[in-house]
Scaffold this motif. Structure first.
Motif, PDB file in Angstrom:
ATOM      1  N   LYS A  55     -40.886  -5.365 -21.298  1.00  0.00           N
ATOM      2  CA  LYS A  55     -39.662  -5.779 -21.998  1.00  0.00           C
ATOM      3  C   LYS A  55     -39.201  -7.172 -21.623  1.00  0.00           C
ATOM      4  O   LYS A  55     -38.381  -7.757 -22.335  1.00  0.00           O
ATOM      5  N   HIS A  56     -39.714  -7.744 -20.556  1.00  0.00           N
ATOM      6  CA  HIS A  56     -39.322  -9.092 -20.141  1.00  0.00           C
ATOM      7  C   HIS A  56     -39.910 -10.175 -21.051  1.00  0.00           C
ATOM      8  O   HIS A  56     -39.462 -11.310 -21.017  1.00  0.00           O
ATOM      9  N   ASN A  57     -40.911  -9.846 -21.854  1.00  0.00           N
ATOM     10  CA  ASN A  57     -41.532 -10.810 -22.764  1.00  0.00           C
ATOM     11  C   ASN A  57     -40.679 -11.019 -24.011  1.00  0.00           C
ATOM     12  O   ASN A  57     -39.915 -10.132 -24.404  1.00  0.00           O
ATOM     13  N   ALA A  58     -40.842 -12.160 -24.627  1.00  0.00           N
ATOM     14  CA  ALA A  58     -40.236 -12.379 -25.945  1.00  0.00           C
ATOM     15  C   ALA A  58     -40.784 -11.311 -26.888  1.00  0.00           C
ATOM     16  O   ALA A  58     -41.932 -10.859 -26.732  1.00  0.00           O
ATOM     17  N   LEU A  59     -39.984 -10.895 -27.857  1.00  0.00           N
ATOM     18  CA  LEU A  59     -40.374  -9.780 -28.723  1.00  0.00           C
ATOM     19  C   LEU A  59     -41.689 -10.036 -29.454  1.00  0.00           C
ATOM     20  O   LEU A  59     -42.568  -9.174 -29.472  1.00  0.00           O
ATOM     21  N   SER A  60     -41.861 -11.211 -30.029  1.00  0.00           N
ATOM     22  CA  SER A  60     -43.106 -11.492 -30.755  1.00  0.00           C
ATOM     23  C   SER A  60     -44.293 -11.476 -29.795  1.00  0.00           C
ATOM     24  O   SER A  60     -45.353 -10.941 -30.121  1.00  0.00           O
ATOM     25  N   ALA A  61     -44.114 -12.027 -28.595  1.00  0.00           N
ATOM     26  CA  ALA A  61     -45.199 -12.009 -27.604  1.00  0.00           C
ATOM     27  C   ALA A  61     -45.486 -10.576 -27.168  1.00  0.00           C
ATOM     28  O   ALA A  61     -46.654 -10.198 -26.994  1.00  0.00           O
ATOM     29  N   MET A  62     -44.447  -9.786 -27.003  1.00  0.00           N
ATOM     30  CA  MET A  62     -44.621  -8.395 -26.602  1.00  0.00           C
ATOM     31  C   MET A  62     -45.438  -7.642 -27.656  1.00  0.00           C
ATOM     32  O   MET A  62     -46.337  -6.858 -27.314  1.00  0.00           O
ATOM     33  N   LEU A  63     -45.161  -7.885 -28.924  1.00  0.00           N
ATOM     34  CA  LEU A  63     -45.889  -7.188 -29.983  1.00  0.00           C
ATOM     35  C   LEU A  63     -47.353  -7.621 -30.051  1.00  0.00           C
ATOM     36  O   LEU A  63     -48.244  -6.785 -30.264  1.00  0.00           O
ATOM     37  N   VAL A  64     -47.619  -8.901 -29.844  1.00  0.00           N
ATOM     38  CA  VAL A  64     -49.014  -9.368 -29.845  1.00  0.00           C
ATOM     39  C   VAL A  64     -49.746  -8.827 -28.617  1.00  0.00           C
ATOM     40  O   VAL A  64     -50.903  -8.408 -28.713  1.00  0.00           O
ATOM     41  N   LEU A  65     -49.085  -8.804 -27.468  1.00  0.00           N
ATOM     42  CA  LEU A  65     -49.690  -8.201 -26.270  1.00  0.00           C
ATOM     43  C   LEU A  65     -49.987  -6.719 -26.498  1.00  0.00           C
ATOM     44  O   LEU A  65     -51.018  -6.200 -26.067  1.00  0.00           O
ATOM     45  N   TYR A  66     -49.079  -6.054 -27.187  1.00  0.00           N
ATOM     46  CA  TYR A  66     -49.280  -4.630 -27.507  1.00  0.00           C
ATOM     47  C   TYR A  66     -50.512  -4.467 -28.395  1.00  0.00           C
ATOM     48  O   TYR A  66     -51.334  -3.564 -28.175  1.00  0.00           O
TER      49      TYR A  66
ATOM     50  N   PRO B 286     -56.269 -13.087 -37.530  1.00  0.00           N
ATOM     51  CA  PRO B 286     -55.808 -14.411 -37.104  1.00  0.00           C
ATOM     52  C   PRO B 286     -55.983 -14.586 -35.598  1.00  0.00           C
ATOM     53  O   PRO B 286     -56.098 -13.603 -34.853  1.00  0.00           O
ATOM     54  N   GLU B 287     -55.985 -15.817 -35.163  1.00  0.00           N
ATOM     55  CA  GLU B 287     -56.026 -16.126 -33.734  1.00  0.00           C
ATOM     56  C   GLU B 287     -54.701 -15.692 -33.111  1.00  0.00           C
ATOM     57  O   GLU B 287     -53.710 -15.515 -33.810  1.00  0.00           O
ATOM     58  N   THR B 288     -54.684 -15.564 -31.791  1.00  0.00           N
ATOM     59  CA  THR B 288     -53.492 -15.085 -31.093  1.00  0.00           C
ATOM     60  C   THR B 288     -52.277 -15.958 -31.388  1.00  0.00           C
ATOM     61  O   THR B 288     -51.188 -15.441 -31.662  1.00  0.00           O
ATOM     62  N   HIS B 289     -52.451 -17.276 -31.365  1.00  0.00           N
ATOM     63  CA  HIS B 289     -51.304 -18.157 -31.635  1.00  0.00           C
ATOM     64  C   HIS B 289     -50.806 -18.010 -33.075  1.00  0.00           C
ATOM     65  O   HIS B 289     -49.616 -18.114 -33.343  1.00  0.00           O
ATOM     66  N   GLU B 290     -51.719 -17.718 -33.991  1.00  0.00           N
ATOM     67  CA  GLU B 290     -51.323 -17.477 -35.381  1.00  0.00           C
ATOM     68  C   GLU B 290     -50.570 -16.147 -35.498  1.00  0.00           C
ATOM     69  O   GLU B 290     -49.587 -16.052 -36.242  1.00  0.00           O
ATOM     70  N   MET B 291     -51.038 -15.141 -34.767  1.00  0.00           N
ATOM     71  CA  MET B 291     -50.341 -13.856 -34.761  1.00  0.00           C
ATOM     72  C   MET B 291     -48.913 -14.028 -34.259  1.00  0.00           C
ATOM     73  O   MET B 291     -47.983 -13.469 -34.843  1.00  0.00           O
ATOM     74  N   LEU B 292     -48.758 -14.786 -33.191  1.00  0.00           N
ATOM     75  CA  LEU B 292     -47.415 -15.041 -32.645  1.00  0.00           C
ATOM     76  C   LEU B 292     -46.511 -15.691 -33.693  1.00  0.00           C
ATOM     77  O   LEU B 292     -45.364 -15.296 -33.857  1.00  0.00           O
ATOM     78  N   ASP B 293     -47.042 -16.705 -34.382  1.00  0.00           N
ATOM     79  CA  ASP B 293     -46.249 -17.375 -35.426  1.00  0.00           C
ATOM     80  C   ASP B 293     -45.874 -16.423 -36.555  1.00  0.00           C
ATOM     81  O   ASP B 293     -44.737 -16.414 -37.018  1.00  0.00           O
ATOM     82  N   ILE B 294     -46.845 -15.632 -37.008  1.00  0.00           N
ATOM     83  CA  ILE B 294     -46.595 -14.696 -38.109  1.00  0.00           C
ATOM     84  C   ILE B 294     -45.547 -13.661 -37.711  1.00  0.00           C
ATOM     85  O   ILE B 294     -44.583 -13.435 -38.450  1.00  0.00           O
ATOM     86  N   ILE B 295     -45.734 -13.045 -36.558  1.00  0.00           N
ATOM     87  CA  ILE B 295     -44.785 -12.018 -36.089  1.00  0.00           C
ATOM     88  C   ILE B 295     -43.410 -12.639 -35.880  1.00  0.00           C
ATOM     89  O   ILE B 295     -42.385 -12.040 -36.264  1.00  0.00           O
ATOM     90  N   ASP B 296     -43.373 -13.812 -35.273  1.00  0.00           N
ATOM     91  CA  ASP B 296     -42.088 -14.486 -35.036  1.00  0.00           C
ATOM     92  C   ASP B 296     -41.365 -14.761 -36.355  1.00  0.00           C
ATOM     93  O   ASP B 296     -40.151 -14.571 -36.453  1.00  0.00           O
ATOM     94  N   ASN B 297     -42.095 -15.189 -37.377  1.00  0.00           N
ATOM     95  CA  ASN B 297     -41.489 -15.448 -38.686  1.00  0.00           C
ATOM     96  C   ASN B 297     -40.974 -14.169 -39.334  1.00  0.00           C
ATOM     97  O   ASN B 297     -39.958 -14.188 -40.008  1.00  0.00           O
TER      98      ASN B 297
END
Length: 127
Positions: free
Chosen positions: A29-40, A113-124
């Motif tokens: 839970k300490h991660n940013a939400l979008s990062a947490m979802l990509v890590l998941y 998508p690449e991990t950084h692309e996943m982060l951008d997509i989820i964040d958006n």
């Protein structure tokens, strides 16, 4: 039509996954939400959650389609225990993660998508 036995089995997989996911989200839970979802997503592809997702995704597609909303709802509830985020934003992100998991599970990782692309997509999606 999905057989009742198949649905019962998938519902049990979904409940087991909810318990494991709740613990995982609590621990991260300490991660940013979008990062947490990509890590998941990464954990579901290759970590401790992989076996549980494999069981869920190995069943027939017809059954899987009927249980995916339950899985997304369970995951949303698990996340809501550690983060305050509107479900109307969370559910599309979780649906996309489920889609990516299905792609990876069926051998179509090259289309992800690449991990950084996943982060951008989820964040958006979440904003």
């Amino acid at each position: 039509m999905c057989a009742p036995v198949c649905m019962k089995r998938l519902e049990q997989y979904a409940l087991n996954l909810e318990k494991l996911s709740s613990a995982w989200f609590e621990a991260h839970k300490h991660n940013a939400l979008s990062a947490m979802l990509v890590l998941y997503l990464k954990e579901a592809q290759s970590g401790d959650l992989k076996k549980n997702y494999a069981c869920l995704l190995d069943d027939s597609l017809e059954c899987l389609i009927s249980v995916l909303p339950l899985v997304a709802s369970n995951l949303a509830n698990s996340i809501m225990c550690v983060r305050q985020v509107p479900q109307y934003r969370l559910r599309p992100a979780l649906s996309l993660i489920m889609y990516w998991l299905i792609q990876a599970h069926t051998g179509k990782k090259d289309n992800l998508p690449e991990t950084h692309e996943m982060l951008d997509i989820i964040d958006n999606i979440l904003t």
